[in-house]
Motif scaffolding. Structure first.
Motif, PDB file in Angstrom:
ATOM      1  N   ALA A 167       8.102  39.605 -14.783  1.00 55.07           N
ATOM      2  CA  ALA A 167       7.875  40.484 -13.634  1.00 55.07           C
ATOM      3  C   ALA A 167       9.181  40.945 -12.999  1.00 55.07           C
ATOM      4  O   ALA A 167       9.186  41.935 -12.254  1.00 55.07           O
ATOM      5  CB  ALA A 167       7.013  39.776 -12.586  1.00 55.07           C
ATOM      6  N   PHE A 168      10.295  40.233 -13.278  1.00 56.98           N
ATOM      7  CA  PHE A 168      11.583  40.604 -12.680  1.00 56.98           C
ATOM      8  C   PHE A 168      12.555  41.208 -13.689  1.00 56.98           C
ATOM      9  O   PHE A 168      13.739  41.348 -13.394  1.00 56.98           O
ATOM     10  CB  PHE A 168      12.224  39.385 -12.013  1.00 56.98           C
ATOM     11  CG  PHE A 168      11.622  39.024 -10.682  1.00 56.98           C
ATOM     12  CD1 PHE A 168      11.973  39.706  -9.536  1.00 56.98           C
ATOM     13  CD2 PHE A 168      10.682  38.011 -10.584  1.00 56.98           C
ATOM     14  CE1 PHE A 168      11.411  39.382  -8.309  1.00 56.98           C
ATOM     15  CE2 PHE A 168      10.109  37.676  -9.360  1.00 56.98           C
ATOM     16  CZ  PHE A 168      10.479  38.367  -8.222  1.00 56.98           C
ATOM     17  N   VAL A 169      12.073  41.555 -14.882  1.00 58.49           N
ATOM     18  CA  VAL A 169      12.972  42.146 -15.880  1.00 58.49           C
ATOM     19  C   VAL A 169      13.348  43.564 -15.456  1.00 58.49           C
ATOM     20  O   VAL A 169      12.493  44.438 -15.343  1.00 58.49           O
ATOM     21  CB  VAL A 169      12.315  42.182 -17.282  1.00 58.49           C
ATOM     22  CG1 VAL A 169      13.230  42.903 -18.262  1.00 58.49           C
ATOM     23  CG2 VAL A 169      12.043  40.780 -17.773  1.00 58.49           C
ATOM     24  N   CYS A 170      14.638  43.780 -15.189  1.00 55.92           N
ATOM     25  CA  CYS A 170      15.130  45.115 -14.860  1.00 55.92           C
ATOM     26  C   CYS A 170      16.544  45.283 -15.423  1.00 55.92           C
ATOM     27  O   CYS A 170      17.220  46.263 -15.132  1.00 55.92           O
ATOM     28  CB  CYS A 170      15.167  45.316 -13.345  1.00 55.92           C
ATOM     29  SG  CYS A 170      16.241  44.123 -12.497  1.00 55.92           S
ATOM     30  N   HIS A 171      16.962  44.326 -16.224  1.00 54.67           N
ATOM     31  CA  HIS A 171      18.365  44.228 -16.617  1.00 54.67           C
ATOM     32  C   HIS A 171      18.878  45.387 -17.475  1.00 54.67           C
ATOM     33  O   HIS A 171      20.045  45.761 -17.356  1.00 54.67           O
ATOM     34  CB  HIS A 171      18.602  42.879 -17.292  1.00 54.67           C
ATOM     35  CG  HIS A 171      18.308  41.734 -16.378  1.00 54.67           C
ATOM     36  ND1 HIS A 171      17.029  41.477 -15.909  1.00 54.67           N
ATOM     37  CD2 HIS A 171      19.098  40.795 -15.819  1.00 54.67           C
ATOM     38  CE1 HIS A 171      17.062  40.432 -15.101  1.00 54.67           C
ATOM     39  NE2 HIS A 171      18.299  40.006 -15.030  1.00 54.67           N
TER      40      HIS A 171
ATOM     41  N   LEU B 251       7.987  31.582  -7.880  1.00 61.45           N
ATOM     42  CA  LEU B 251       8.421  32.949  -7.596  1.00 61.45           C
ATOM     43  C   LEU B 251       9.835  32.968  -7.012  1.00 61.45           C
ATOM     44  O   LEU B 251      10.673  33.790  -7.407  1.00 61.45           O
ATOM     45  CB  LEU B 251       7.436  33.620  -6.629  1.00 61.45           C
ATOM     46  CG  LEU B 251       7.559  35.135  -6.476  1.00 61.45           C
ATOM     47  CD1 LEU B 251       7.184  35.832  -7.783  1.00 61.45           C
ATOM     48  CD2 LEU B 251       6.665  35.643  -5.346  1.00 61.45           C
ATOM     49  N   VAL B 252      10.115  32.046  -6.076  1.00 58.79           N
ATOM     50  CA  VAL B 252      11.461  31.943  -5.503  1.00 58.79           C
ATOM     51  C   VAL B 252      12.465  31.588  -6.591  1.00 58.79           C
ATOM     52  O   VAL B 252      13.560  32.182  -6.679  1.00 58.79           O
ATOM     53  CB  VAL B 252      11.488  30.884  -4.373  1.00 58.79           C
ATOM     54  CG1 VAL B 252      12.916  30.599  -3.942  1.00 58.79           C
ATOM     55  CG2 VAL B 252      10.665  31.351  -3.180  1.00 58.79           C
ATOM     56  N   PHE B 253      12.116  30.636  -7.430  1.00 60.12           N
ATOM     57  CA  PHE B 253      12.987  30.167  -8.504  1.00 60.12           C
ATOM     58  C   PHE B 253      13.339  31.321  -9.452  1.00 60.12           C
ATOM     59  O   PHE B 253      14.523  31.553  -9.764  1.00 60.12           O
ATOM     60  CB  PHE B 253      12.283  29.034  -9.260  1.00 60.12           C
ATOM     61  CG  PHE B 253      13.061  28.463 -10.397  1.00 60.12           C
ATOM     62  CD1 PHE B 253      14.225  27.745 -10.185  1.00 60.12           C
ATOM     63  CD2 PHE B 253      12.615  28.631 -11.706  1.00 60.12           C
ATOM     64  CE1 PHE B 253      14.940  27.221 -11.244  1.00 60.12           C
ATOM     65  CE2 PHE B 253      13.314  28.104 -12.772  1.00 60.12           C
ATOM     66  CZ  PHE B 253      14.494  27.393 -12.544  1.00 60.12           C
ATOM     67  N   ILE B 254      12.341  32.079  -9.877  1.00 58.14           N
ATOM     68  CA  ILE B 254      12.577  33.176 -10.820  1.00 58.14           C
ATOM     69  C   ILE B 254      13.377  34.301 -10.165  1.00 58.14           C
ATOM     70  O   ILE B 254      14.263  34.902 -10.785  1.00 58.14           O
ATOM     71  CB  ILE B 254      11.237  33.718 -11.364  1.00 58.14           C
ATOM     72  CG1 ILE B 254      10.515  32.645 -12.182  1.00 58.14           C
ATOM     73  CG2 ILE B 254      11.456  34.961 -12.208  1.00 58.14           C
ATOM     74  CD1 ILE B 254      11.240  32.209 -13.427  1.00 58.14           C
ATOM     75  N   ALA B 255      13.108  34.601  -8.890  1.00 54.75           N
ATOM     76  CA  ALA B 255      13.848  35.660  -8.192  1.00 54.75           C
ATOM     77  C   ALA B 255      15.328  35.304  -8.076  1.00 54.75           C
ATOM     78  O   ALA B 255      16.201  36.152  -8.295  1.00 54.75           O
ATOM     79  CB  ALA B 255      13.241  35.895  -6.813  1.00 54.75           C
ATOM     80  N   ILE B 256      15.617  34.050  -7.747  1.00 55.43           N
ATOM     81  CA  ILE B 256      17.019  33.607  -7.637  1.00 55.43           C
ATOM     82  C   ILE B 256      17.709  33.681  -8.996  1.00 55.43           C
ATOM     83  O   ILE B 256      18.849  34.146  -9.105  1.00 55.43           O
ATOM     84  CB  ILE B 256      17.088  32.172  -7.061  1.00 55.43           C
ATOM     85  CG1 ILE B 256      16.651  32.174  -5.590  1.00 55.43           C
ATOM     86  CG2 ILE B 256      18.496  31.597  -7.190  1.00 55.43           C
ATOM     87  CD1 ILE B 256      16.510  30.791  -4.990  1.00 55.43           C
ATOM     88  N   LEU B 257      17.018  33.233 -10.044  1.00 57.70           N
ATOM     89  CA  LEU B 257      17.596  33.292 -11.389  1.00 57.70           C
ATOM     90  C   LEU B 257      17.857  34.731 -11.815  1.00 57.70           C
ATOM     91  O   LEU B 257      18.866  35.028 -12.465  1.00 57.70           O
ATOM     92  CB  LEU B 257      16.673  32.607 -12.399  1.00 57.70           C
ATOM     93  CG  LEU B 257      16.571  31.082 -12.324  1.00 57.70           C
ATOM     94  CD1 LEU B 257      15.642  30.558 -13.414  1.00 57.70           C
ATOM     95  CD2 LEU B 257      17.944  30.434 -12.451  1.00 57.70           C
ATOM     96  N   SER B 258      16.959  35.638 -11.449  1.00 60.07           N
ATOM     97  CA  SER B 258      17.143  37.038 -11.810  1.00 60.07           C
ATOM     98  C   SER B 258      18.362  37.633 -11.105  1.00 60.07           C
ATOM     99  O   SER B 258      19.151  38.367 -11.711  1.00 60.07           O
ATOM    100  CB  SER B 258      15.888  37.827 -11.448  1.00 60.07           C
ATOM    101  OG  SER B 258      15.971  39.149 -11.912  1.00 60.07           O
TER     102      SER B 258
END
Length: 476
Positions: free
Chosen positions: A268-272, A84-91
């Motif tokens: 889950a973090f797609v907002c681009h 989750l941390v990894f994906i949030a940072i990448l986003s």
């Protein structure tokens, strides 16, 4: 040239200076007969900092939050947190690349960045990916309305089963919700006006989170024998694994479902698609200010995702299902609190649909009417047509999971990783960032990660199809 003078300083300082110049001028003029090039988003933003955070947070928050506890059960607590941390940072880094690219050329539309990077094909590609992805997202939200709203109405009326009345028909209900709630909100001229509904939507999800935490301390483990459905799930786990640890939290877990967790978290973090429209409408817009909006939104959603997954998992452990609310309903179908939570989730996903619709309409306008000024008839017509298409999809496609899986496996990695990376490499001038400079190498690696995600996701879907057909062909 001022650009060359900047090269005498650190590269990052020069780059930031160039961006601040672009943002002071609102949009950089281009060589087109000595006059400033007209842009689709060339107007002064009026949306406040707080409303922008609400809108972007609402764009990030999706129905996927209901499946995160199940994802944690297939990775373990520690591995889930690491991912989750990894994906949030990448986003956050992905948004950073988008904003830097937009700052260089003074364009705040995803499709126009594609046009600047690769010409008309790049513009068409970005527009089509945004359209397909967001139509899939809108459809998934309306599928929740179609399946959950009849059950909520049925429970409020005290009915034990669906007796066939029209107001318990999910197809009629999504048409009513689309016409009465979603369409009026989608007709707003600017995305910033939806800040209030986005704030209310997020409040509903906070209520959902509080309820999940509260239920952790009110549902026993192991479950009572009365809750035989979930007890059987836990017992089945014990039989297959040879251990009786159905109420023991796992820190690390690897099983056949673990590989699906990474794409789930990435999506889950797609907002681009919403980032640049929100950036355009942000008051006193600068790259730094918009990056702060993005960082706060991602951090807020990170906390909500983590707490929901953690307390949902620690409530049911191995008995947690892929849809968390369904798990609670199997424990006690008449639980008033869970009924209210289901209603709150329905409100939240319904109010998210207009926010997701805005980037699709912008993409359609960029592709079909790039030089046309704003016109109410066109604005309304596109919104109505999009809602009709989505409603038809939800009504007539009985099992859309595989279609959405295929769309998500291709569009989400493209929007998060591939397009921001390659746009950055193509748009940022080599005088500022040589091709072999560290930022461009990072961007290239970032795009490569997107291709790996895409190949992984497509592989999982194909394997699922093949093994599913094999199972069904085996007479089971």
């Amino acid at each position: 040239m001022e650009l060359q003078k900047m090269n005498g300083h650190s590269r990052d300082d020069g780059f930031d200076a160039l961006e601040s110049m672009a943002e002071r001028d609102e949009f950089l003029p281009h060589k087109s007969g000595g006059k400033k090039e007209a842009h689709f988003t060339d107007f002064e933003g009026k949306t406040s900092f707080g409303m922008s955070i609400f809108n972007l947070s609402n764009a990030i928050m999706g129905s996927g939050i209901l499946g995160l506890a199940f994802a944690m059960s297939n990775t373990g607590i520690i591995l889930f947190i690491i991912l989750l941390v990894f994906i949030a940072i990448l986003s956050a880094y992905s948004i950073h690349l988008l904003l830097r690219s937009a700052g260089v050329v003074g364009i705040r539309a995803y499709e126009q960045l594609g046009n600047r990077a690769f010409g008309h094909p790049g513009k068409m590609l970005a527009g089509c990916i945004i359209t397909v992805h967001n139509i899939g997202a809108m459809s998934s939200y309306l599928f929740i309305v179609k399946s959950e709203l009849p059950l909520v109405i049925q429970a409020f009326l005290g009915k034990h089963e669906n007796t066939g009345e029209w107001f318990l028909n999910g197809n009629y209900l999504i048409m009513i919700v689309s016409a009465a709630i979603i369409l009026p909100l989608a007709l707003m001229k600017q995305l910033g006006y939806l800040g209030y509904t986005s704030g209310f939507s997020l409040s509903c999800m906070v209520f959902f989170l509080i309820s999940v935490i509260y239920k952790k301390f009110n549902i026993p483990c192991p479950l009572d024998e009365d809750h035989h459905n979930l007890t059987e799930i836990a017992a089945d786990f014990t039989i297959h694994n040879g251990t009786d640890d159905s109420c023991e939290a796992k820190l690390f877990t690897i099983n056949s479902q673990t590989a699906y967790t990474i794409p789930i978290l990435a999506f889950a973090f797609v907002c681009h698609p919403e980032v640049l429209p929100i950036y355009t409408e942000l008051r006193d817009a600068t790259k730094k200010r918009m990056q702060t909006v993005a960082n706060i939104s991602i951090l807020a959603m990170f906390v909500m995702y983590l707490l929901t997954a953690l307390f949902g998992y620690l409530t049911f452990y191995v008995a947690v299902e892929s849809e968390l609310l369904h798990t609670y309903s199997r424990v006690d179908p008449l639980d008033t609190l869970i009924l209210c939570v289901r209603l709150a989730v329905l409100v939240a996903v319904t109010l998210t649909v207009p926010v997701v619709l805005f980037p699709i309409r912008r993409a359609v306008l960029q592709i079909l009417f790039p030089e046309k000024p704003f016109h109410w008839a066109r604005h309304i017509c596109i919104a109505v047509c999009l809602l009709i298409i989505v409603n038809l999809l939800v009504i007539f496609v009985p099992s859309i999971r595989d279609i959405f899986g295929l769309i998500g496996a291709t569009s989400a990695p493209s929007l998060i990783f591939i397009l921001p990376g390659i746009f950055y490499i193509r748009i940022v001038p080599e005088e500022q960032e040589p091709l072999l400079s560290r930022p461009k190498i990072q961007a290239a690696c970032f795009a490569a990660v997107g291709f790996i995600f895409m190949i992984m996701s497509l592989s999982f879907i194909i394997i699922d199809w093949v093994t599913g057909e094999a199972r069904s062909g085996g007479g089971h």
